[in-house]
Design a protein around this motif. Structure first.
Motif, short mmCIF file in Angstrom:
data_model
loop_
_atom_site.label_atom_id
_atom_site.label_comp_id
_atom_site.label_asym_id
_atom_site.label_seq_id
_atom_site.Cartn_x
_atom_site.Cartn_y
_atom_site.Cartn_z
N ALA A 27 -6.99 21.91 33.89
CA ALA A 27 -8.13 21.14 33.34
C ALA A 27 -9.20 20.83 34.30
O ALA A 27 -10.50 20.86 33.73
CB ALA A 27 -7.33 19.44 33.54
N ILE A 28 -9.05 21.26 35.60
CA ILE A 28 -10.31 21.28 36.30
C ILE A 28 -11.10 22.25 36.05
O ILE A 28 -12.50 22.34 36.28
CB ILE A 28 -9.85 21.38 37.93
CG1 ILE A 28 -11.14 20.87 38.79
CG2 ILE A 28 -9.39 22.73 38.19
CD1 ILE A 28 -11.01 20.67 40.14
N LEU A 29 -10.74 23.61 35.75
CA LEU A 29 -11.55 24.63 35.04
C LEU A 29 -12.35 24.15 33.63
O LEU A 29 -13.46 24.33 33.67
CB LEU A 29 -10.90 25.94 34.92
CG LEU A 29 -11.67 27.06 34.37
CD1 LEU A 29 -12.87 27.44 35.35
CD2 LEU A 29 -10.65 28.33 34.28
N MET A 30 -11.57 23.39 33.03
CA MET A 30 -12.16 23.27 31.63
C MET A 30 -13.39 21.99 31.96
O MET A 30 -14.41 22.20 31.42
CB MET A 30 -11.18 22.66 30.76
CG MET A 30 -10.04 23.61 30.11
SD MET A 30 -9.17 22.78 28.64
CE MET A 30 -7.76 22.15 29.74
N ASN A 31 -13.13 21.33 32.78
CA ASN A 31 -14.06 20.19 33.15
C ASN A 31 -15.46 20.89 33.75
O ASN A 31 -16.48 20.40 33.47
CB ASN A 31 -13.52 19.14 34.07
CG ASN A 31 -14.39 18.22 34.73
OD1 ASN A 31 -14.64 17.29 33.90
ND2 ASN A 31 -14.68 18.25 35.78
N ALA A 32 -15.15 22.04 34.35
CA ALA A 32 -16.50 22.71 35.19
C ALA A 32 -17.17 23.27 33.76
O ALA A 32 -18.34 23.40 33.74
CB ALA A 32 -15.96 23.67 36.14
N LEU A 33 -16.36 24.02 33.04
CA LEU A 33 -17.08 24.55 31.87
C LEU A 33 -17.69 23.69 30.99
O LEU A 33 -18.78 23.91 30.26
CB LEU A 33 -16.02 25.40 31.13
CG LEU A 33 -15.47 26.74 31.80
CD1 LEU A 33 -14.41 27.22 31.17
CD2 LEU A 33 -16.62 27.85 32.17
#
Length: 199
Positions: free
Chosen positions: A85-91
């Motif tokens: 989720a943290i990668l999706m949040n950054a993207l």
């Protein structure tokens, strides 16, 4: 030709991440071929699509470095067959009123404890990167998966499996070439940006 500069996006906030170690290994291993700078995705607030289109300063700083780079390498773990989720949040932040990844060459890698590596997470990430809001140029046929990573990564963070190293060398050489080819694919770039602005 000057040395290429790549941003390596660490797709997790785990302190002792094997995906961070994989990128650090690439940073050392390819030091004579390219300058690779690691970039963390932690620290960004939860994406909430603010009406005033205010993008966090951290995301703006990340976008500036990505735009200035020749390409991006993203290493993702696999959580429930998807990217964290943290990668999706950054993207999400990196595609909200800003488009640093648009037409940017991207190489996707991943490491996991399981035998299958991060195959499904990489497929998920490719879908996200190919979305109309991001439109990155993802290197095709380039899945790099390090499965059973604890068995092939030593205490110094080096890959000990010769075949994995050879595969990585070949893919990185292809990525360098892919970046060169991408530099020539500029005809649709202005339309991509216009469409993203109107979306």
């Amino acid at each position: 030709m000057p040395m290429r500069k790549f941003i390596a996006l660490v797709g997790t906030n785990t302190t002792n991440s094997t995906n961070r170690k994989l990128l650090q290994y690439m940073q050392r291993h390819f030091a004579d071929q390219a300058e690779i700078e690691l970039m963390e995705v932690s620290g960004l607030p939860m994406f909430n699509k603010p009406r005033n289109m205010k993008v966090p300063d951290q995301a703006l700083a990340m976008a500036e470095k990505i735009e200035a780079s020749d390409g991006v390498i993203i290493s993702t773990p696999e959580y429930d067959h998807a990217v964290p989720a943290i990668l999706m949040n950054a993207l999400a932040w990196l595609s909200y009123g800003i488009q640093p990844l648009m037409d940017k060459p991207v190489m996707v890698v991943g490491a996991s404890f399981g035998a299958l590596g991060t195959s499904r997470a990489q497929g998920h990430l490719r879908q996200i990167l190919d979305s109309p809001e991001i439109r990155a140029r993802i290197m095709p046929s380039s899945e790099y998966r390090v499965g059973s990573v604890l068995k092939v990564l030593d205490e110094n963070g080096n890959l000990t499996d010769d075949k994995l190293v050879e595969h990585l060398d070949a893919l990185f050489a292809d990525f360098q070439r892919f970046v060169e080819i991408s530099d020539e694919l500029w005809h649709t770039a202005q339309f991509d940006k216009q469409n993203a602005t109107q979306a």
